[in-house]
Design a protein around this motif. Structure first.
Motif, PDB file in Angstrom:
ATOM      1  N   ASP A  46       0.861  -1.183   0.000  1.00 54.77           N
ATOM      2  CA  ASP A  46       0.000   0.000   0.000  1.00 54.77           C
ATOM      3  C   ASP A  46       0.896   1.232   0.000  1.00 54.77           C
ATOM      4  N   SER A  88      -7.149   7.056   0.399  1.00 51.52           N
ATOM      5  CA  SER A  88      -8.286   6.212   0.782  1.00 51.52           C
ATOM      6  C   SER A  88      -9.588   6.987   0.930  1.00 51.52           C
ATOM      7  N   ASN A 140      -9.676  -1.566  -2.978  1.00 56.17           N
ATOM      8  CA  ASN A 140      -9.530  -0.725  -1.792  1.00 56.17           C
ATOM      9  C   ASN A 140      -8.499  -1.328  -0.853  1.00 56.17           C
ATOM     10  N   ARG A 153      -6.820   3.868  -2.651  1.00 57.95           N
ATOM     11  CA  ARG A 153      -7.749   3.216  -3.572  1.00 57.95           C
ATOM     12  C   ARG A 153      -7.048   3.113  -4.913  1.00 57.95           C
TER      13      ARG A 153
END
Length: 406
Positions: A175, A381, A395, A400
């Motif tokens: 992420d 996000s 997600n 995102r």
């Protein structure tokens, strides 16, 4: 060793080994002149003390710190051709300020220093004190004292020296950490080994406001960064089969308890590949349309027990839904001398045949356009649905991600 001694003994010098490696990399793909010059200048053997120079200049990764808690090393010297590819993606210019996440041996930081020149600055960080000391020592030895080395959590970056024109991660990233957004200059580039749906790609992204948009991605593999926990492993068949998936994928081992109890259903396509032809694009394509794709690992013991062999036992894409799964398979049938391998999908469980047909559709779509690469865009996000472009949305915890084939 003198050149005369080298010639008599037929033993290549370190300089000859380094240039041979660069020639090998250039034979695979062209590189910008600056990167070629840096690769021919920086001595990799200095960053791998104690290793035979022949091994230091082989095109392979080298572990510099083992992980006592798992199979993956804590730190590695990356494959030189992958290093070169990622530097090309980063597009570093003289005068740039660059942040490297994951110092490793310090070799990549030395290359970056050559690329930014005397008016630029390289900051490299690593969370491990031993690795940081190794990198600092190796950088100092040939004269790269000006490279800034910090013992720092990569997820936090180095805000005290930002913003940066370029950020490169040399560890696997699941992420995009929130801290990085504030440290990458607008229109700056981020290159990272991005992990999603069980696979990793080196993705080159350019920041424009609150979005990071890709303009290329390359297959790669890296040790994951310390501190991110978005990936899961689910064991099946007495843990002889394992599914590696993301935290948002609801895979339950209890549901799949009997998935291998019946023979699979094979669904074959007309798509064929050569012996050396990569077909990882099938996996990549499926991630742009499916929430149910992940990585299947089948051990030798499972194969001995009769589990249908996937195309690559340790890492094959699989569709998993409820009590069923389907995965990529291959067979050599000799029908085409240039492309002797036919691709298909094996379906297991009550919905196995339907999943195998779904998987086969992705194989067929890839076969029609094998070089196509999806466009990937990352947003914070909190970005609302209405502000996302068209495409398949994933997600993650802090971002995102939108994938689309334009």
């Amino acid at each position: 060793m003198t050149k005369e001694t080298s010639a008599v003994n037929n033993t290549p010098t370190v300089d000859e080994l380094r240039n041979q490696l660069v020639d090998q990399i250039l034979a695979q793909r062209p590189l910008p002149a600056g990167i070629e010059r840096a690769l021919r200048t920086v001595h990799r053997e200095v960053h791998l003390p104690g290793l035979d120079p022949t091994d230091a200049y082989s095109n392979k990764a080298v572990t510099i710190k083992d992980n006592p808690d798992g199979p993956l090393a804590l730190s590695c010297a990356s494959v030189p051709s992958v290093v070169a590819t990622m530097l090309a993606q980063l597009d570093v210019r003289p005068g740039h300020h660059v942040l490297e996440i994951g110092a490793g041996t310090g070799y990549n930081a030395a290359l970056l220093s050559e690329l930014v020149g005397p008016k630029g600055q390289v900051t490299t960080i690593d969370i491990d004190s031993d690795v940081a000391l190794h990198a600092r020592t190796a950088l100092n030895r040939p004269g790269y004292e000006h490279v800034r080395m910090m013992e720092h959590d990569g997820l936090l970056g180095a805000p005290e020296h930002g913003p940066y024109d370029r950020i490169i991660a040399t560890v696997g990233i699941w992420d995009v950490p929130p801290a990085w957004w504030g440290q990458l200059a607008d229109h700056g580039r981020l290159v990272m080994p991005f992990r999603w749906r069980g696979q990793t790609r080196s993705v080159a992204l350019t920041r424009t406001g609150n979005s990071l948009a890709s303009d290329g991605m390359e297959l790669c593999g890296f040790v994951p960064i310390v501190g991110q926990d978005g990936e899961r492993t689910t064991g099946l068949a007495d843990n002889t089969v394992r599914l590696h998936h993301d935290q948002d994928q609801p895979i339950d081992a209890n549901d799949l308890d009997e998935v291998f109890s019946s023979p699979p259903v094979d669904v074959w396509t007309d798509v064929r590949v050569g012996r050396q032809e990569s077909f990882d694009g099938i996996w990549l394509r499926a991630t742009a349309f499916e929430d149910d794709i992940c990585r299947l690992e089948v051990t030798k013991k499972a194969l001995e027990r009769g589990v249908r062999r996937p195309v690559i036992p340790v890492r094959s894409p699989a569709l998993v839904l409820g009590d069923s799964l389907a995965y990529l398979i291959a067979e050599r049938d000799g029908a085409d001398a240039e492309r002797p391998v036919r691709l298909g999908a094996a379906g297991c469980g009550s919905s196995g045949p339907a999943l195998a047909r779904r998987f086969a559709a992705h194989i067929t779509a890839w076969g029609a356009d094998r070089l196509a690469v999806p466009h990937l865009t990352v947003f914070p996000s909190e970005t609302a649905d209405r502000d996302l472009p068209e495409g398949h949305v994933m997600n993650k915890q802090d971002s995102r991600v939108v994938l689309s084939y334009e």
